[in-house]
Write an enzyme that holds these catalytic residues in place. Structure first.
Site, mmCIF file in Angstrom:
data_model
loop_
_atom_site.group_PDB
_atom_site.id
_atom_site.type_symbol
_atom_site.label_atom_id
_atom_site.label_comp_id
_atom_site.label_asym_id
_atom_site.label_seq_id
_atom_site.Cartn_x
_atom_site.Cartn_y
_atom_site.Cartn_z
ATOM 1 C CG PHE A 101 33.049 1.647 -4.171
ATOM 2 C CD1 PHE A 101 34.401 1.586 -3.912
ATOM 3 C CD2 PHE A 101 32.487 2.875 -4.510
ATOM 4 C CE1 PHE A 101 35.197 2.720 -3.988
ATOM 5 C CE2 PHE A 101 33.266 4.012 -4.580
ATOM 6 C CZ PHE A 101 34.624 3.938 -4.318
ATOM 7 C CG ASP A 102 31.325 -6.317 -3.638
ATOM 8 O OD1 ASP A 102 30.083 -6.380 -3.530
ATOM 9 O OD2 ASP A 102 32.074 -7.207 -3.207
ATOM 10 N N GLY A 103 30.149 -4.187 -1.914
ATOM 11 C CA GLY A 103 29.944 -3.876 -0.503
ATOM 12 C C GLY A 103 30.850 -4.666 0.422
#
Length: 302
Positions: A162-164
């Site tokens: 996941f990106d943040g």
């Protein structure tokens, strides 16, 4: 006793996200719905090949046992009901257990996410994904034209990256970066290091995966990674936010703007979610199944 999906991880997925139907879709996009339906009917006994999200779905379903069903996969498709026959048969031929499906024959299917209580929606249709995100469901547009990843080295592990900002977290900090630059972003995040970030659109999915992991089976496990352009000192707020949520990720990569593709290639996720099309495209070039999360300031239409 009434049938319910409340105790399951529910993934809604379009037929093009699960299977490779690009040849058939070209006929559909050509505007001849009758020819498309006939083509699917002619190929009803011909199993469709795996699509971009196939590995993710197959592994998630491996959390199910003969006695306990922890994961439910539902086809949510703009296809017609006739084409739906081929989708179910393709699932059986590929050892993907599909029992439920909604086929809307051209209409947007996202409204059925609510009664399904879906934790994730994957589709090749950008408009459907945007509407689903606006309705509060973790959703991503898959890139069906991407090259399929090589066979995984982790058959007993679901790996998700996941990106943040604007994915797991809100785009609050991203807005500062877009408006005022990197120095202002770093200062903003350092000053708020003890203040948890607001939730992003994919926090419910991460929480559901965490619950699945805790209730899981010895045969399968989940490994998650946070892959973000953040760097020190802005990393601290992200870590403290996850601690506040009582959710852990197995790996965290604070890349300080380095391209994500090569790092993802080493992690070998079954899927990667990011809000920026450039990161998604770069990951796809490295054979990483990826989805674009059309949320946050980076996806604001001007």
């Amino acid at each position: 006793m009434a049938v319910t999906l409340d105790d399951k991880l529910v993934v809604a997925i379009s037929s093009r996200a699960l299977f490779n139907l690009e040849e058939e879709n070209a006929v559909f996009e050509g505007g001849d719905a009758t020819a498309y339906m006939q083509l699917q009917l002619d190929r009803v006994e011909q199993a469709a090949k795996p699509g971009i999200a196939f590995s993710l779905i197959k592994k998630l379903l491996a959390f199910n046992t003969e006695t306990i069903q922890r994961v439910e996969v539902v086809i949510l498709s703009r296809n017609d009901p006739v084409s739906g026959m081929r989708i179910f048969r393709s699932g059986k031929a590929n050892d993907i257990k599909l029992e439920r499906g909604v086929f809307t024959q051209g209409s947007s299917p996202f409204r059925y996410l609510r009664p399904l209580r879906a934790h994730l929606f994957l589709s090749a249709n950008a408009d459907d994904v945007r509407e689903a995100l606006a309705a509060g469901f973790p959703s991503a547009r898959v890139l069906p034209e991407s090259v399929l990843a090589a066979a995984t080295n982790y058959p007993n592990e679901v790996r998700i990256a996941f990106d943040g900002d604007a994915v797991l977290f809100s785009d609050e900090a991203e807005q500062v970066f877009q408006s005022h630059g990197l120095d202002a972003f770093q200062q903003h995040e350092s000053s708020k290091a003890l203040q948890p970030l607001p939730e992003g659109p994919f926090k419910p999915l991460l929480a559901a995966l965490h619950r699945l992991q805790q209730a899981g089976t010895p045969q399968m496990r989940i490994r998650t990674a946070l892959v973000t352009a953040r760097s020190a000192p802005a990393h601290e707020r992200a870590i403290r936010t996850l601690l506040k949520w009582d959710i852990r990720v197995d790996e965290a990569m604070f890349l300080g703007g380095l391209p994500k593709g090569e790092f993802l290639r080493e992690f070998e996720p079954d899927f990667f979610f990011d809000d920026q099309t450039g990161h998604v495209a770069h990951a796809a070039q490295h054979g990483i199944p990826s989805g674009h999360v059309a949320s946050g300031v980076s996806n604001t239409k001007h």
